[in-house]
Design a protein around this motif. Structure first.
Motif, short mmCIF file in Angstrom:
data_model
loop_
_atom_site.label_atom_id
_atom_site.label_comp_id
_atom_site.label_asym_id
_atom_site.label_seq_id
_atom_site.Cartn_x
_atom_site.Cartn_y
_atom_site.Cartn_z
N MET A 1 -3.60 13.83 -12.81
CA MET A 1 -2.75 12.86 -12.16
C MET A 1 -2.95 12.97 -10.64
O MET A 1 -2.90 14.04 -10.06
N LYS A 2 -3.15 11.80 -10.02
CA LYS A 2 -3.30 11.77 -8.56
C LYS A 2 -1.94 11.94 -7.90
O LYS A 2 -0.94 11.43 -8.39
N GLU A 3 -1.93 12.68 -6.78
CA GLU A 3 -0.70 12.87 -6.03
C GLU A 3 -0.96 12.64 -4.55
O GLU A 3 -2.07 12.79 -4.06
N ILE A 4 0.10 12.25 -3.86
CA ILE A 4 0.07 12.06 -2.42
C ILE A 4 1.37 12.64 -1.88
O ILE A 4 2.40 12.60 -2.57
N THR A 5 1.35 13.18 -0.68
CA THR A 5 2.58 13.74 -0.11
C THR A 5 3.41 12.61 0.53
O THR A 5 2.87 11.56 0.90
N ALA A 6 4.70 12.87 0.67
CA ALA A 6 5.58 11.90 1.34
C ALA A 6 5.11 11.66 2.77
O ALA A 6 5.15 10.54 3.27
N LYS A 7 4.65 12.72 3.42
CA LYS A 7 4.17 12.60 4.80
C LYS A 7 2.96 11.68 4.88
O LYS A 7 2.84 10.86 5.80
N CYS B 1 10.35 8.84 -6.81
CA CYS B 1 11.67 9.13 -7.37
C CYS B 1 12.37 10.11 -6.45
O CYS B 1 12.03 10.23 -5.28
N ARG B 2 13.37 10.82 -6.96
CA ARG B 2 14.13 11.74 -6.11
C ARG B 2 13.31 12.96 -5.72
O ARG B 2 13.23 13.34 -4.57
N SER B 3 12.66 13.60 -6.73
CA SER B 3 11.95 14.85 -6.45
C SER B 3 10.49 14.87 -6.91
O SER B 3 9.78 15.82 -6.62
N ARG C 1 10.38 12.25 -12.28
CA ARG C 1 10.37 10.96 -12.97
C ARG C 1 9.19 10.10 -12.55
O ARG C 1 8.58 9.41 -13.38
N SER C 2 8.83 10.16 -11.27
CA SER C 2 7.67 9.38 -10.82
C SER C 2 6.40 9.94 -11.44
O SER C 2 5.45 9.20 -11.71
N GLY C 3 6.37 11.25 -11.69
CA GLY C 3 5.23 11.85 -12.39
C GLY C 3 5.12 11.32 -13.81
O GLY C 3 4.03 11.02 -14.29
N GLN C 4 6.26 11.19 -14.48
CA GLN C 4 6.27 10.62 -15.84
C GLN C 4 5.78 9.18 -15.80
O GLN C 4 4.99 8.75 -16.65
N TYR D 1 -2.07 3.06 -19.52
CA TYR D 1 -2.29 1.63 -19.72
C TYR D 1 -3.32 1.07 -18.74
O TYR D 1 -3.43 -0.15 -18.58
N GLY D 2 -4.03 1.94 -18.04
CA GLY D 2 -5.12 1.51 -17.18
C GLY D 2 -4.76 1.16 -15.76
O GLY D 2 -5.56 0.56 -15.04
N PHE D 3 -3.55 1.51 -15.32
CA PHE D 3 -3.16 1.23 -13.94
C PHE D 3 -3.66 2.33 -13.01
O PHE D 3 -3.80 3.47 -13.41
N ASP D 4 -3.91 1.94 -11.74
CA ASP D 4 -4.31 2.89 -10.69
C ASP D 4 -3.03 3.35 -10.01
O ASP D 4 -2.46 2.65 -9.17
N VAL D 5 -2.52 4.51 -10.43
CA VAL D 5 -1.24 5.00 -9.92
C VAL D 5 -1.34 6.41 -9.37
O VAL D 5 -2.13 7.22 -9.84
N THR D 6 -0.52 6.68 -8.36
CA THR D 6 -0.46 7.97 -7.69
C THR D 6 1.01 8.38 -7.59
O THR D 6 1.86 7.54 -7.28
N ASN D 7 1.29 9.63 -7.83
CA ASN D 7 2.65 10.16 -7.73
C ASN D 7 2.91 10.66 -6.30
O ASN D 7 2.10 11.39 -5.75
N MET D 8 4.08 10.27 -5.73
CA MET D 8 4.46 10.81 -4.43
C MET D 8 5.16 12.15 -4.68
O MET D 8 6.32 12.19 -5.10
N ALA D 9 4.44 13.22 -4.45
CA ALA D 9 4.94 14.57 -4.70
C ALA D 9 6.16 14.87 -3.83
O ALA D 9 6.18 14.53 -2.65
N GLY D 10 7.17 15.46 -4.43
CA GLY D 10 8.37 15.82 -3.68
C GLY D 10 9.40 14.72 -3.59
O GLY D 10 10.54 14.97 -3.23
N GLY D 11 8.99 13.50 -3.90
CA GLY D 11 9.90 12.37 -3.92
C GLY D 11 10.67 12.15 -2.63
O GLY D 11 10.27 12.56 -1.55
#
Length: 98
Positions: free
Chosen positions: A1-7, A63-65, A68-71, A79-89
């Motif tokens: 799973m791709k992640e990006i920081t809030a900063k 999400c908050r932390s 949920r955004s990771g889920q 489903y084939g979407f290009d999605v990244t989770n904002m780590a730390g929310g």
């Protein structure tokens, strides 16, 4: 799973980049404070509203932390979407809120 920081998200917005952010928190959480111009789709409604999303666009899930955004990120990737989770929310967010 791709992640990006809030900063990193904050810096990209401040540099004028138009990001496709989706907040998967509940309504009361979003009303208490959210990133400007964010799309709100509560996690529980994601499967019913993903038809509103464009597979040609990259999305950043918030999400908050970060749980949920990771889920949501994992679900939409399936489903084939290009999605990244904002780590730390939003707990890590130091940028502007509405």
């Amino acid at each position: 799973m791709k992640e990006i920081t809030a900063k990193e998200v904050q810096q990209r917005i401040e540099n004028g980049e138009k990001l496709n952010l989706i907040d998967v928190r509940e309504v009361d959480e979003v009303q208490a404070g959210h990133i400007p111009d964010i799309m709100h789709i509560p996690l529980g409604l994601l499967e019913f509203r993903m038809h509103e999303l464009d597979k040609a666009k990259p999305y950043i899930m918030v999400c908050r932390s970060g749980g949920r955004s990771g889920q949501a990120t994992h679900y939409l990737q399936g489903y084939g979407f290009d999605v990244t989770n904002m780590a730390g929310g939003m707990l890590s967010w130091e940028g502007k809120v509405e």
